[in-house]
Write a protein that holds these residues in place. Structure first.
Motif, PDB file in Angstrom:
ATOM      1  N   VAL A  75     -10.349  -4.602 -10.488  1.00  0.00           N
ATOM      2  CA  VAL A  75      -9.847  -3.767  -9.413  1.00  0.00           C
ATOM      3  C   VAL A  75     -10.678  -3.971  -8.157  1.00  0.00           C
ATOM      4  O   VAL A  75     -11.808  -4.454  -8.204  1.00  0.00           O
ATOM      5  N   LEU A 132      -7.470  -0.493  -6.026  1.00  0.00           N
ATOM      6  CA  LEU A 132      -6.394  -1.469  -5.915  1.00  0.00           C
ATOM      7  C   LEU A 132      -6.426  -2.416  -7.118  1.00  0.00           C
ATOM      8  O   LEU A 132      -7.394  -3.137  -7.329  1.00  0.00           O
ATOM      9  N   PHE A 133      -5.361  -2.387  -7.901  1.00  0.00           N
ATOM     10  CA  PHE A 133      -5.242  -3.266  -9.065  1.00  0.00           C
ATOM     11  C   PHE A 133      -4.623  -4.590  -8.624  1.00  0.00           C
ATOM     12  O   PHE A 133      -3.558  -4.604  -8.003  1.00  0.00           O
ATOM     13  N   SER A 135      -3.206  -8.588  -9.334  1.00  0.00           N
ATOM     14  CA  SER A 135      -2.724  -9.591 -10.276  1.00  0.00           C
ATOM     15  C   SER A 135      -3.680 -10.783 -10.211  1.00  0.00           C
ATOM     16  O   SER A 135      -4.536 -10.869  -9.322  1.00  0.00           O
ATOM     17  N   PHE A 179      -1.278  -5.669  -0.588  1.00  0.00           N
ATOM     18  CA  PHE A 179      -1.346  -5.450  -2.025  1.00  0.00           C
ATOM     19  C   PHE A 179      -1.252  -3.970  -2.371  1.00  0.00           C
ATOM     20  O   PHE A 179      -0.695  -3.600  -3.411  1.00  0.00           O
ATOM     21  N   TYR A 180      -1.805  -3.098  -1.519  1.00  0.00           N
ATOM     22  CA  TYR A 180      -1.674  -1.660  -1.767  1.00  0.00           C
ATOM     23  C   TYR A 180      -0.215  -1.229  -1.688  1.00  0.00           C
ATOM     24  O   TYR A 180       0.264  -0.456  -2.516  1.00  0.00           O
ATOM     25  N   ARG A 182       2.322  -3.110  -2.252  1.00  0.00           N
ATOM     26  CA  ARG A 182       2.936  -3.639  -3.468  1.00  0.00           C
ATOM     27  C   ARG A 182       2.639  -2.722  -4.643  1.00  0.00           C
ATOM     28  O   ARG A 182       3.512  -2.433  -5.460  1.00  0.00           O
ATOM     29  N   GLN A 183       1.427  -2.217  -4.720  1.00  0.00           N
ATOM     30  CA  GLN A 183       1.051  -1.344  -5.821  1.00  0.00           C
ATOM     31  C   GLN A 183       1.856  -0.048  -5.809  1.00  0.00           C
ATOM     32  O   GLN A 183       2.265   0.453  -6.854  1.00  0.00           O
ATOM     33  N   THR A 186       5.196  -1.206  -7.341  1.00  0.00           N
ATOM     34  CA  THR A 186       5.236  -1.696  -8.718  1.00  0.00           C
ATOM     35  C   THR A 186       4.740  -0.669  -9.722  1.00  0.00           C
ATOM     36  O   THR A 186       5.067  -0.744 -10.897  1.00  0.00           O
ATOM     37  N   ARG A 187       3.946   0.290  -9.272  1.00  0.00           N
ATOM     38  CA  ARG A 187       3.457   1.338 -10.170  1.00  0.00           C
ATOM     39  C   ARG A 187       4.291   2.606  -9.988  1.00  0.00           C
ATOM     40  O   ARG A 187       3.776   3.717  -9.886  1.00  0.00           O
TER      41      ARG A 187
END
Length: 303
Positions: A75, A132-133, A135, A179-180, A182-183, A186-187
């Protein structure tokens, strides 16, 4: 409770963690596997005087505010100067800590175009449990940029060095923002769960009929109840509903106001007072902004 211990500079961080001297006084990329910590480092509150962007895996538990977060997964976290953190030792001997820490002093970005952009990067205000997770592909993108920054400050410093590093840092933060978002998308199960909890919290607060004493719930109050930072909650809600936390609070407030106005047992001023408004004019102004009618007009429309 003891006051937090302070780490004010990059050089202090290097000394505390058994690293060699930093090649640049204002910025440093640290390999997490090279860190050493004395026993008294753990379980202490630390206040940092610099920005820290971390990409970590298997490094134990970090306590940030009132929340603990276990870094078993890869993360990213973003910590700003003045924030307080606590590190607990890794209890999993089968998992080797790894990752990178990019540290830079606020003076490094002072008076730059990037300093102005920092105001829009709200993730420096997110709590650690909102990390932030990434990929594997996203992780590679971030690592590549980190090493470009490292390569630049390790080279011979010239008049272009700082601008180039700032440009790389700008790209890094822009990717983080992407990416945040996107998170958030996607979450979605997590987002829907938070929406459900938000509705429950607002219902409980508005049904308690103690707004006279407690006042209208603030964004901070609601976020704290949900164990989220205000920025993260509002950003998540905007993605899922198009509205901020404040707008959700106002919607619930108007819903409650309509209920009270419909009973006609109270004057408009009394309704405003019961809803936590100090001045009825403020209530009337908000009600009209949300419904295009004054409270009296709404009441009369029910006849």
């Amino acid at each position: 409770m003891n006051a937090p211990r302070k780490i004010n500079s990059i050089s202090e961080f290097h000394k505390l963690h058994g690293l060699g001297s930093s090649l640049h006084p204002m910025i440093s990329l640290v390999d997490y596997t090279e860190l050493t910590r004395s026993a008294d480092y753990y379980g202490e509150d630390w206040m940092i005087g610099y920005y820290s962007i971390g990409m970590k895996r298997n490094v134990g538990t970090m306590r940030y505010g009132q929340t603990s977060y276990d870094f078993d997964e890869g993360v990213m976290t973003f910590i700003a100067p003045g924030q307080v953190i606590r590190i607990e030792p890794n209890q999993r001997e089968d998992r080797t800590p790894s990752g990178w820490l990019l540290l830079f002093h606020p003076d490094f970005i002072l008076n730059s175009a990037l300093a102005e952009k920092f105001k829009q990067y709200e993730f420096f205000g997110y709590s650690i449990n909102e990390a932030l997770f990434l990929s594997e592909r996203e992780e590679k993108v971030i690592i590549d940029i980190l090493h470009q920054i490292e390569q630049e400050y390790q080279s011979n410093i010239d008049n272009f060095s700082q601008d180039i590093i700032l440009a790389h840092l700008d790209v890094l933060l822009t990717y983080a923002e992407r990416f945040y978002h996107r998170q958030f998308n996607t979450r979605k199960p997590e987002g829907h769960a938070i929406l459900t909890r938000l509705e429950k919290v607002l219902n409980e607060q508005f049904e308690a009929d103690d707004l006279i004493h407690k006042g209208i719930p603030s964004v901070n109050d609601v976020a704290n109840t949900l164990n989220l930072s205000p920025n993260y909650l509002s950003n998540l809600l905007k993605v899922h509903t198009g509205q901020s936390t404040q707008q959700h609070i106002h919607d619930k407030l108007i819903e409650k106001a309509k209920e009270k106005l419909g009973k006609k047992e109270l004057s408009v001023s009394e309704v405003a007072y019961e809803l936590g408004f100090e001045y009825s004019q403020s209530f009337s102004k908000l009600f009209k902004a949300k419904t295009n009618m004054s409270p009296s007009e709404f009441r009369n429309s029910l006849n």
